[in-house]
Design a protein around this motif. Structure first.
Motif, PDB file in Angstrom:
ATOM      1  N   ALA A 254       0.837  -1.205   0.000  1.00 34.56           N
ATOM      2  CA  ALA A 254       0.000   0.000   0.000  1.00 34.56           C
ATOM      3  C   ALA A 254       0.866   1.247   0.000  1.00 34.56           C
ATOM      4  O   ALA A 254       1.864   1.327   0.722  1.00 34.56           O
ATOM      5  N   VAL A 255       0.469   2.207  -0.821  1.00 30.63           N
ATOM      6  CA  VAL A 255       1.146   3.496  -0.871  1.00 30.63           C
ATOM      7  C   VAL A 255       0.504   4.413   0.161  1.00 30.63           C
ATOM      8  O   VAL A 255      -0.711   4.657   0.106  1.00 30.63           O
ATOM      9  N   PRO A 256       1.258   4.928   1.121  1.00 35.07           N
ATOM     10  CA  PRO A 256       0.673   5.816   2.139  1.00 35.07           C
ATOM     11  C   PRO A 256       0.291   7.155   1.535  1.00 35.07           C
ATOM     12  O   PRO A 256       0.767   7.530   0.455  1.00 35.07           O
ATOM     13  N   GLY A 257      -0.579   7.862   2.222  1.00 31.36           N
ATOM     14  CA  GLY A 257      -1.002   9.173   1.724  1.00 31.36           C
ATOM     15  C   GLY A 257      -1.326  10.121   2.858  1.00 31.36           C
ATOM     16  O   GLY A 257      -1.238   9.768   4.040  1.00 31.36           O
ATOM     17  N   SER A 258      -1.734  11.296   2.495  1.00 38.34           N
ATOM     18  CA  SER A 258      -2.062  12.332   3.457  1.00 38.34           C
ATOM     19  C   SER A 258      -3.222  11.908   4.359  1.00 38.34           C
ATOM     20  O   SER A 258      -4.207  11.321   3.893  1.00 38.34           O
ATOM     21  N   ILE A 259      -3.124  12.226   5.627  1.00 46.40           N
ATOM     22  CA  ILE A 259      -4.220  11.919   6.557  1.00 46.40           C
ATOM     23  C   ILE A 259      -5.438  12.800   6.272  1.00 46.40           C
ATOM     24  O   ILE A 259      -6.521  12.555   6.805  1.00 46.40           O
ATOM     25  N   LEU A 260      -5.271  13.805   5.436  1.00 54.67           N
ATOM     26  CA  LEU A 260      -6.369  14.702   5.081  1.00 54.67           C
ATOM     27  C   LEU A 260      -7.072  14.279   3.801  1.00 54.67           C
ATOM     28  O   LEU A 260      -8.105  14.845   3.448  1.00 54.67           O
ATOM     29  N   SER A 261      -6.523  13.279   3.121  1.00 57.95           N
ATOM     30  CA  SER A 261      -7.086  12.855   1.836  1.00 57.95           C
ATOM     31  C   SER A 261      -8.030  11.676   2.007  1.00 57.95           C
ATOM     32  O   SER A 261      -7.679  10.666   2.620  1.00 57.95           O
ATOM     33  N   GLU A 262      -9.234  11.793   1.434  1.00 58.97           N
ATOM     34  CA  GLU A 262     -10.215  10.719   1.530  1.00 58.97           C
ATOM     35  C   GLU A 262      -9.718   9.448   0.831  1.00 58.97           C
ATOM     36  O   GLU A 262      -9.973   8.334   1.292  1.00 58.97           O
ATOM     37  N   THR A 263      -8.982   9.618  -0.273  1.00 62.75           N
ATOM     38  CA  THR A 263      -8.509   8.452  -1.020  1.00 62.75           C
ATOM     39  C   THR A 263      -7.221   7.857  -0.453  1.00 62.75           C
ATOM     40  O   THR A 263      -6.646   6.946  -1.034  1.00 62.75           O
ATOM     41  N   SER A 264      -6.777   8.387   0.675  1.00 61.34           N
ATOM     42  CA  SER A 264      -5.645   7.769   1.376  1.00 61.34           C
ATOM     43  C   SER A 264      -6.092   7.016   2.626  1.00 61.34           C
ATOM     44  O   SER A 264      -5.306   6.299   3.240  1.00 61.34           O
ATOM     45  N   GLN A 265      -7.352   7.182   3.000  1.00 66.72           N
ATOM     46  CA  GLN A 265      -7.833   6.535   4.219  1.00 66.72           C
ATOM     47  C   GLN A 265      -7.757   5.014   4.114  1.00 66.72           C
ATOM     48  O   GLN A 265      -7.377   4.320   5.061  1.00 66.72           O
ATOM     49  N   GLY A 266      -8.101   4.482   2.934  1.00 69.49           N
ATOM     50  CA  GLY A 266      -8.073   3.035   2.749  1.00 69.49           C
ATOM     51  C   GLY A 266      -6.662   2.468   2.770  1.00 69.49           C
ATOM     52  O   GLY A 266      -6.403   1.447   3.415  1.00 69.49           O
TER      53      GLY A 266
END
Length: 295
Positions: A254-266
């Motif tokens: 899994a590629v991590p993302g911003s905690i503010l991004s909806e498409t990074s929550q998963g």
């Protein structure tokens, strides 16, 4: 074509005959010898299925000529691989409920290569696109075939990047090959069928339904040694694919993302659950170094 294979393909086209029932029939009678000589009541008794199912099967196999359909498929360069065939992908055969028939169009030899699934959000961000551009080319250089689902966003970008960089890709459909979904991807699907591979467990005339796509995801993970998730909402088809990959004993990246991004929550949630955090291609390649695609 072997008679048992032809009979299995015939049953696979039978309306209202579920894969679960078809598996039960195969367990009782692997060569399907009895099916063509028994009465409906005897079919129900022998295979432990309902009388209605037995009546449907009895009528269908006597009134429908699968040879005509097979001729149409052959004219369109669609090949059929059944679970009875030696060329059936060995990793896929290992999963809990492998497809009984695969309909393929294109370079069938890609099923002998090492494969990695790539899935993610339909509403892909610039970040997701950049992540794919960083991660996919090195996977291709290591001779991995990219497997995805031809959906909008991450899927179609993964297919395109694979082909643009001289690599290989397999598109697993949630519909029949004659009913590409979404329609705007018909052009790239045609290109994939000419130069790479289209694959479906559904007979070619099958229309897309919302139930087909979650089921399709188990094939993406089942074919692959691991699944890479690039952007995903907290509830999404991509997470279903990741869950199925875990159940199948596949690696999940899994590629991590911003905690503010909806498409990074998963994706962030997957990492919390033990998925391998990926920030560079070697995070994937090192993990898969000891794996082999044929067991």
């Amino acid at each position: 074509m072997q008679l048992s294979k032809q009979r299995l393909i015939t049953l696979h086209h039978c309306p209202r005959l579920s894969c679960k029932t078809l598996r039960k029939i195969l367990e009782h009678d692997p060569n399907l010898d009895h099916l063509y000589v028994l009465s409906p009541s005897d079919i129900a008794s022998f295979y432990s299925i309902t009388h209605q199912q037995a009546e449907t099967i009895h009528l269908y196999i006597r009134q429908n000529n699968i040879i005509k359909l097979l001729s149409i498929y052959n004219e369109q360069n669609i090949k059929l691989i059944t679970i009875l065939d030696q060329e059936y992908p060995p990793l896929l055969k290992e999963i809990y409920d492998p497809p009984l028939v695969l309909y393929v169009k294109g370079n069938q030899d890609l099923l002998k290569t090492r494969m990695i699934g790539v899935v993610g959000a339909r509403m892909m961000s610039h970040y997701g696109r950049e992540a794919l551009m960083k991660l996919i080319p090195p996977l291709l250089q290591d001779n991995f075939t990219i497997v995805s689902g031809l959906a909008k966003g991450v899927d179609i970008q993964a297919h395109s990047l694979a082909m643009d960089n001289g690599g290989n890709t397999i598109a697993v459909l949630g519909s029949g090959i004659f009913n590409i979904y979404p329609k705007e991807h018909e052009g790239i699907a045609h290109f994939i069928s000419q130069n790479n591979l289209l694959l479906s467990e559904y007979p070619p005339y099958t229309a897309p339904t919302k139930w087909n796509f979650p089921k399709r995801n188990r094939i993406i993970s089942g074919l692959s040694e691991g699944v890479l998730v690039v952007e995903a909402k907290e509830r999404s088809g991509s997470l279903i694919t990741a869950d199925q990959a875990m159940e199948q004993g596949r690696e999940v990246f899994a590629v991590p993302g911003s905690i503010l991004s909806e498409t990074s929550q998963g994706t962030n949630s997957l990492i919390k659950q033990g998925a391998k955090l990926v920030t560079e291609p070697n995070d994937i390649l090192e993990e898969l170094k000891g794996c082999i695609s044929v067991r």
